[in-house]
Design a protein around this motif. Structure first.
Motif, PDB file in Angstrom:
ATOM      1  N   PHE A  52     -34.893  38.157  35.769  1.00 31.12           N
ATOM      2  CA  PHE A  52     -35.139  37.459  36.909  1.00 31.12           C
ATOM      3  C   PHE A  52     -36.265  36.479  36.945  1.00 31.12           C
ATOM      4  CE2 PHE A  52     -37.581  37.515  40.950  1.00 31.12           C
ATOM      5  CZ  PHE A  52     -36.520  37.380  41.700  1.00 31.12           C
ATOM      6  N   SER A  53     -37.358  36.616  36.016  1.00 31.48           N
ATOM      7  CA  SER A  53     -38.469  35.613  36.009  1.00 31.48           C
ATOM      8  C   SER A  53     -37.884  34.332  35.095  1.00 31.48           C
ATOM      9  CB  SER A  53     -39.666  36.245  35.312  1.00 31.48           C
ATOM     10  OG  SER A  53     -40.106  37.316  36.126  1.00 31.48           O
ATOM     11  N   THR A  54     -37.108  34.577  34.367  1.00 30.33           N
ATOM     12  CA  THR A  54     -36.746  33.606  33.468  1.00 30.33           C
ATOM     13  C   THR A  54     -35.317  32.734  33.961  1.00 30.33           C
ATOM     14  OG1 THR A  54     -35.622  34.748  31.779  1.00 30.33           O
ATOM     15  CG2 THR A  54     -37.963  34.388  31.434  1.00 30.33           C
ATOM     16  N   CYS A  55     -34.542  33.551  34.689  1.00 29.00           N
ATOM     17  CA  CYS A  55     -33.533  32.940  35.237  1.00 29.00           C
ATOM     18  C   CYS A  55     -32.560  32.615  34.002  1.00 29.00           C
ATOM     19  CB  CYS A  55     -33.423  31.794  35.933  1.00 29.00           C
ATOM     20  SG  CYS A  55     -34.440  31.865  37.715  1.00 29.00           S
ATOM     21  N   LEU A  56     -32.587  33.344  32.844  1.00 26.82           N
ATOM     22  CA  LEU A  56     -31.817  33.024  31.589  1.00 26.82           C
ATOM     23  C   LEU A  56     -30.617  34.169  31.563  1.00 26.82           C
ATOM     24  CD1 LEU A  56     -34.434  32.894  28.694  1.00 26.82           C
ATOM     25  CD2 LEU A  56     -33.136  31.079  29.716  1.00 26.82           C
ATOM     26  N   SER A  57     -29.511  33.816  31.225  1.00 30.28           N
ATOM     27  CA  SER A  57     -28.248  34.695  30.886  1.00 30.28           C
ATOM     28  C   SER A  57     -28.643  35.922  30.137  1.00 30.28           C
ATOM     29  CB  SER A  57     -27.005  33.836  30.691  1.00 30.28           C
ATOM     30  OG  SER A  57     -27.349  33.335  29.094  1.00 30.28           O
ATOM     31  N   ASN A  58     -27.730  36.748  30.018  1.00 27.93           N
ATOM     32  CA  ASN A  58     -27.960  38.091  29.270  1.00 27.93           C
ATOM     33  C   ASN A  58     -27.961  37.532  27.898  1.00 27.93           C
ATOM     34  OD1 ASN A  58     -27.947  39.958  31.549  1.00 27.93           O
ATOM     35  ND2 ASN A  58     -25.932  40.507  31.006  1.00 27.93           N
ATOM     36  N   THR A  59     -27.120  36.943  27.514  1.00 25.27           N
ATOM     37  CA  THR A  59     -27.133  36.548  26.002  1.00 25.27           C
ATOM     38  C   THR A  59     -28.422  35.653  25.559  1.00 25.27           C
ATOM     39  OG1 THR A  59     -24.508  36.442  26.045  1.00 25.27           O
ATOM     40  CG2 THR A  59     -25.623  35.199  24.675  1.00 25.27           C
ATOM     41  N   ASP A  60     -28.574  34.442  26.498  1.00 29.76           N
ATOM     42  CA  ASP A  60     -29.908  33.576  26.158  1.00 29.76           C
ATOM     43  C   ASP A  60     -30.958  34.568  26.106  1.00 29.76           C
ATOM     44  OD1 ASP A  60     -28.085  31.423  25.882  1.00 29.76           O
ATOM     45  OD2 ASP A  60     -28.603  30.865  27.940  1.00 29.76           O
TER      46      ASP A  60
END
Length: 68
Positions: A32-40
């Motif tokens: 949530f904090s980084t807005c990264l996808s699961n893989t990233d």
């Protein structure tokens, strides 16, 4: 899928900067904090764990990550 090591390092830096705000984070909180996808996010966490910058721990609530 082509793995871009520079992107993984940038994402790792993003995770570290977020983690300096609180003591510990769950995967969902980091996502949530980084807005990264699961893989990233997974790749960034793996890199940070391998480099010894963060630790992965487990308690009765699940897995969480802390800075070293």
């Amino acid at each position: 899928m082509i793995i871009n090591k520079e992107m993984i390092k940038r994402n790792g830096n993003k995770v570290i900067s977020i983690m300096q705000q609180m003591r510990r984070y769950s995967f969902k909180e980091l996502q949530f904090s980084t807005c990264l996808s699961n893989t990233d996010l997974c790749l960034a966490l793996i890199l940070l764990i391998q480099e010894g910058q963060i630790k992965q721990n487990r308690d009765e609530f699940g897995i969480y990550y802390t800075l070293n």
